[in-house]
Scaffold this active site. Structure first.
Site, PDB file in Angstrom:
ATOM      1  N   GLY A  11      70.601  49.611  26.936  1.00 17.65           N
ATOM      2  CA  GLY A  11      69.669  50.707  26.673  1.00 17.65           C
ATOM      3  C   GLY A  11      70.290  51.633  25.651  1.00 17.65           C
ATOM      4  N   LEU A  12      70.047  51.312  24.373  1.00 12.42           N
ATOM      5  CA  LEU A  12      70.785  51.996  23.306  1.00 12.42           C
ATOM      6  C   LEU A  12      69.913  52.961  22.515  1.00 12.42           C
ATOM      7  CD1 LEU A  12      72.922  48.960  22.063  1.00 12.42           C
ATOM      8  CD2 LEU A  12      73.565  50.756  23.687  1.00 12.42           C
ATOM      9  N   THR A  36      65.767  45.110  22.423  1.00 14.18           N
ATOM     10  CA  THR A  36      65.599  44.638  21.050  1.00 14.18           C
ATOM     11  C   THR A  36      66.982  44.567  20.414  1.00 14.18           C
ATOM     12  OG1 THR A  36      65.238  46.914  20.316  1.00 14.18           O
ATOM     13  CG2 THR A  36      63.291  45.597  20.785  1.00 14.18           C
ATOM     14  N   VAL A  76      68.141  53.599  30.523  1.00 13.48           N
ATOM     15  CA  VAL A  76      66.741  53.354  30.189  1.00 13.48           C
ATOM     16  C   VAL A  76      65.875  54.399  30.886  1.00 13.48           C
ATOM     17  CG1 VAL A  76      67.137  50.889  29.875  1.00 13.48           C
ATOM     18  CG2 VAL A  76      66.408  51.739  32.122  1.00 13.48           C
ATOM     19  N   ASN A 188      69.150  70.783  36.632  1.00 13.26           N
ATOM     20  CA  ASN A 188      68.015  70.965  35.729  1.00 13.26           C
ATOM     21  C   ASN A 188      67.059  72.034  36.235  1.00 13.26           C
ATOM     22  OD1 ASN A 188      69.260  68.819  34.462  1.00 13.26           O
ATOM     23  ND2 ASN A 188      67.377  67.707  34.071  1.00 13.26           N
ATOM     24  N   GLU A 191      68.539  75.182  35.259  1.00 11.51           N
ATOM     25  CA  GLU A 191      68.322  75.285  33.815  1.00 11.51           C
ATOM     26  C   GLU A 191      66.932  75.846  33.509  1.00 11.51           C
ATOM     27  OE1 GLU A 191      67.430  71.922  30.524  1.00 11.51           O
ATOM     28  OE2 GLU A 191      69.320  71.668  31.607  1.00 11.51           O
ATOM     29  N   TYR A 192      65.916  75.379  34.238  1.00 11.89           N
ATOM     30  CA  TYR A 192      64.558  75.901  34.054  1.00 11.89           C
ATOM     31  C   TYR A 192      64.535  77.410  34.295  1.00 11.89           C
ATOM     32  CZ  TYR A 192      61.856  71.487  33.817  1.00 11.89           C
ATOM     33  OH  TYR A 192      61.292  70.300  33.443  1.00 11.89           O
ATOM     34  N   ARG A 448      48.932  82.938  63.268  1.00 10.56           N
ATOM     35  CA  ARG A 448      48.992  81.505  63.527  1.00 10.56           C
ATOM     36  C   ARG A 448      48.739  81.210  65.005  1.00 10.56           C
ATOM     37  NH1 ARG A 448      53.629  79.104  63.110  1.00 10.56           N
ATOM     38  NH2 ARG A 448      52.822  77.066  62.416  1.00 10.56           N
TER      39      ARG A 448
END
Length: 481
Positions: A11-12, A36, A76, A188, A191-192, A448
Site C-alpha cells: 500500500g504505497l 498496481t 491501505v 484524533n 485534535e478535533y 424518569r
C-alpha cells in the site's frame, strides 16, 4: 528470492510510501508491494538511493522476500480494503509472523481481526500512526497494540523510525488487541477539539477585537512562545499569515468555511457514548464541523437576528486578547483531560493496561497534537498512576482557577456578540458540572421515575426506590429487596 527484507510495506500511497522510505533511511531493507506495480517501480526509481528496497509484484514474491518472523505492514484504506489485503496475505504466512495495520482502522475492527488471526498463530498489530505524510517520513508518533511478543520483535524497529524527544522514542506498546488504534482514535478526537478551540479564538480576535488575520498570526506566534506552545498553534500562525497569491486576500478569506472530516472524531464521540465517557468538548468540536457543512440549514438561519456589536478601543482589544489566551488554555486543559479520561474508560472496558503517562510521552513529538504541556501531563501521571483528572494536579488546578474570570467573560462576550464558541462553552460547562456540589440530575431522576418507574437512589439511605405517583399520598417502595 532471498528472504532479505526486515519489513515489508504494502500500500504505497503517500503514507505507505513515506513509512517505507523512513524504514529504509534507518538502515532496514524494505520489501515493497502495491496493487498496481507501477507505483512500486516509481518509488524505487525516485527514492531508491535512500536505502535498500526489494520491489515485488506478487503477494507470493512479497512474502518470500521477508525474513522470519515476517513483518508485513499494510497501509491501505480502512474497512473492506484492509480485510481484503489480510485475506490475500494471511494464507501465505506462518505462525509467528505478523501483520501490522498502520491505517486509521476502527479499534473494534482491529479487535476482530486480531482475534481471528491469533487463532491461526499470526500476530496482528493494530498501529496508530500520527504526524501526517511529513511525520511518516521524518518520524511519527507510533501507537502499536497487539501482543507483547510481537512488540518484542517489532518494537525496536518502530521506535527507531519514530520521532524522538530528548532522546526518547515517541513509540511505546499501548496494550493488547485494539488498544493502539483506540488511543490513536482518541488522539484524533482531542485534535478535533484543539483545532476547534483555536478556530474559536481566531473568530473572537477577528470579530470582537477587530484584528486582521496577519495581526492574529502575530498573536499566535507570541502565544506559541509560552504555555500554549504546540504544533497546532505554530501552524495556525502560518495559515493566518498566508496571503492568496491569486487575489492578494488573506488565505482564510478565500477558503469556504465548511470543515470536513475523515471520521475519527465521529468514532470518538460514538465510542464515548457507549463507554459513558463525557467528552463534551470533543463532541461539540465534531458537531461544529458538521454544522459548518450544512449549507441549507445555514441559509435558513442566516436572516435571523444575532447579538450586539460594540467597537473596542485598542487597549480594550489588548485586554480581550489576554482573556482569550486564558480561555483557550483552560479549555485545552479540559479537552485533553476528557481525552485521558476516555482512554482510562476504554482500558477498563476492554481490559487494557495502558500507561497514561507513556501516552503523553509519545505524543510529545511527531503527532499533530504535540505540545509543550504534554511533558507536564506525563509527569503528573508518572507521579500518580491513579490520577483521576489533570485538575487533581496542583499546577493545572491553579492555572484553571486563575482563568476563571477571563474564561467566563470570553464566553459571555461571545454570547452577547452572537459569536458561536461551542467548544469554549462546552469546556466551561463541563468544568462547572464536575465542580458543582448539587446538579439538577435529581429532578431528571424524579421525572424518569414518574413516567417510567425507572427508580432513584436517596441521599439519606441505601437502596433503589420508586414513588407510586398515581396513588393517593404517593407512597414510596424499595425495589432492590
Amino acid at each position: 528470492m532471498d528472504a532479505s527484507a526486515q519489513i515489508g510495506v504494502t500500500g504505497l500511497a503517500v503514507m505507505g510510501r513515506n513509512l517505507a522510505r523512513n524504514f529504509a533511511r534507518n538502515g532496514y531493507t524494505v520489501a515493497l508491494h502495491n496493487r498496481t506495480a507501477a507505483r512500486t517501480r516509481a518509488l524505487v526509481e525516485e527514492f531508491g538511493r535512500e536505502g535498500s528496497f526489494v520491489p515485488c509484484e506478487s503477494a507470493e514474491e512479497f512474502v518470500a522476500a521477508l525474513e522470519r518472523p515476517r513483518r508485513l505492514m499494510i497501509m491501505v484504506k480502512a474497512g473492506d480494503a484492509t480485510d481484503a489485503v489480510i485475506d490475500e496475505f494471511a494464507p501465505l504466512l506462518e505462525p509467528g509472523d505478523m501483520i501490522i495495520d498502520g491505517g486509521n482502522a476502527h479499534f473494534a475492527d482491529t479487535r476482530r481481526r486480531e482475534k481471528a488471526l491469533r487463532e491461526r498463530g499470526i500476530h496482528f498489530v493494530g498501529t496508530g500512526v500520527s504526524g501526517g505524510e511529513e511525520g511518516a517520513l521524518h518520524g511519527p508518533s507510533i501507537m502499536p497494540g497487539g501482543s507483547t511478543e510481537s512488540y518484542t520483535v517489532l518494537g525496536p524497529m518502530l521506535e527507531k523510525i519514530s520521532a524522538h524527544v530528548e532522546g526518547e522514542p515517541c513509540c511505546t506498546h499501548i496494550g493488547t488487541d485494539g488498544a493502539g488504534h483506540f488511543v490513536k482514535m482518541v488522539h484524533n478526537g482531542i485534535e478535533y477539539a484543539d483545532m476547534q478551540l483555536i478556530a474559536e479564538a481566531y473568530h473572537l480576535l477577528r470579530d470582537v477585537a477587530d484584528y486582521t488575520p496577519a495581526e492574529i498570526a502575530e498573536i499566535f506566534r507570541r502565544w506559541n512562545k509560552g504555555r500554549l506552545n504546540s504544533y497546532l498553534i505554530e501552524i495556525t500562525a502560518e495559515v493566518l499569515a498566508h496571503t492568496d497569491p491569486a487575489t492578494d486576500a488573506p488565505f482564510v478569506d478565500i477558503v469556504r468555511d465548511a470543515a470536513e472530516q475523515k471520521g475519527t472524531g465521529r468514532w470518538t464521540v460514538q465510542t464515548a457514548l457507549d463507554l459513558g465517557s463525557p467528552v463534551t468538548a470533543i463532541a461539540q468540536a465534531t458537531f461544529a464541523r458538521v454544522a459548518s457543512s450544512r449549507s441549507e440549514l445555514r441559509a435558513a438561519y442566516r436572516p435571523l437576528p444575532g447579538g450586539t456589536a460594540q467597537e473596542l478601543h485598542r487597549h480594550e482589544a489588548e485586554r480581550f486578547t489576554e482573556q482569550v489566551e486564558q480561555a483557550l488554555y483552560a479549555s485545552k486543559v479540559i479537552a485533553y483531560d476528557q481525552g485521558w479520561t476516555m482512554i482510562r474508560d476504554g482500558a477498563a472496558e476492554y481490559g487494557w493496561d495502558i500507561d497514561l503517562g507513556e501516552v503523553a510521552k509519545i505524543w510529545r513529538g511527531g503527532c499533530i497534537i504535540r505540545a509543550a504541556f504534554l511533558d507536564r501531563i506525563r509527569a503528573a501521571h508518572a507521579a500518580n498512576r491513579d490520577l483521576v483528572s489533570l485538575l487533581a494536579e496542583d499546577r493545572f488546578a491553579a492555572e484553571v482557577a486563575d482563568a476563571q474570570v477571563p474564561w467566563r467573560e470570553v464566553v459571555a462576550i461571545a454570547a452577547h456578540r452572537g459569536i458561536p464558541v461551542p467548544a469554549f462553552s462546552a469546556s466551561l460547562a463541563f468544568y462547572d458540572t464536575l465542580r458543582s456540589q448539587h446538579l439538577p440530575a435529581a429532578l431528571i431522576q424524579g421525572l424518569r421515575d414518574f413516567f417510567g418507574a425507572h427508580t432513584y437512589h436517596r441521599t439519606d439511605r441505601d437502596g433503589s426506590y420508586h414513588t407510586h405517583w398515581a396513588e393517593s399520598g404517593r407512597p414510596e417502595s424499595r425495589t432492590d429487596i
